[in-house]
Design a protein around this motif. Structure first.
Motif, PDB file in Angstrom:
ATOM      1  N   ARG A  34      21.753   1.010  -0.489  1.00  0.00           N
ATOM      2  CA  ARG A  34      21.476   0.686   0.900  1.00  0.00           C
ATOM      3  C   ARG A  34      22.591  -0.165   1.495  1.00  0.00           C
ATOM      4  NH1 ARG A  34      16.070  -1.838   0.176  1.00  0.00           N
ATOM      5  NH2 ARG A  34      15.259  -0.314  -1.271  1.00  0.00           N
ATOM      6  N   ALA A  35      23.131  -1.099   0.718  1.00  0.00           N
ATOM      7  CA  ALA A  35      24.200  -1.956   1.191  1.00  0.00           C
ATOM      8  C   ALA A  35      25.481  -1.152   1.434  1.00  0.00           C
ATOM      9  CB  ALA A  35      24.463  -3.083   0.194  1.00  0.00           C
ATOM     10  N   GLU A  36      25.748  -0.164   0.595  1.00  0.00           N
ATOM     11  CA  GLU A  36      26.948   0.660   0.761  1.00  0.00           C
ATOM     12  C   GLU A  36      26.861   1.572   1.987  1.00  0.00           C
ATOM     13  OE1 GLU A  36      27.486   2.833  -2.831  1.00  0.00           O
ATOM     14  OE2 GLU A  36      28.143   1.075  -3.957  1.00  0.00           O
ATOM     15  N   SER A  37      25.661   2.033   2.308  1.00  0.00           N
ATOM     16  CA  SER A  37      25.520   2.967   3.413  1.00  0.00           C
ATOM     17  C   SER A  37      25.601   2.281   4.782  1.00  0.00           C
ATOM     18  CB  SER A  37      24.182   3.717   3.308  1.00  0.00           C
ATOM     19  OG  SER A  37      23.101   2.815   3.459  1.00  0.00           O
ATOM     20  N   ARG A  38      25.514   0.973   4.815  1.00  0.00           N
ATOM     21  CA  ARG A  38      25.603   0.246   6.094  1.00  0.00           C
ATOM     22  C   ARG A  38      26.995   0.000   6.519  1.00  0.00           C
ATOM     23  NH1 ARG A  38      20.666  -4.067   5.781  1.00  0.00           N
ATOM     24  NH2 ARG A  38      19.074  -2.543   5.462  1.00  0.00           N
TER      25      ARG A  38
END
Length: 64
Positions: free
Chosen positions: A60-64
């Motif tokens: 989730r952190a990478e996709s932001r």
């Protein structure tokens, strides 16, 4: 850190080697072995749950 992981991974092996040695409980050592295996499974399940949760959080952190 790797040493600690190796030690923790080896602990259930000692319980499986001779479950009757944990207590001479008048023939009830099979219940102690079952309890030991259950505890080891619970610890493993918690570890897997935490790893999956951490991986989802990282994705989730990478996709932001």
């Amino acid at each position: 850190m790797k040493k600690l992981a190796a030690i923790l991974a080896a602990l259930p092996a000692t319980a499986l080697a001779h479950p009757g040695h944990y207590a001479e409980a008048a023939g009830h050592s099979h219940w102690l072995a079952l309890g030991t295996l259950s505890l080891a499974g619970l610890i493993a399940a918690i570890g897997v749950f935490r790893a999956v949760r951490r991986a989802r959080k990282d994705r989730r952190a990478e996709s932001r």
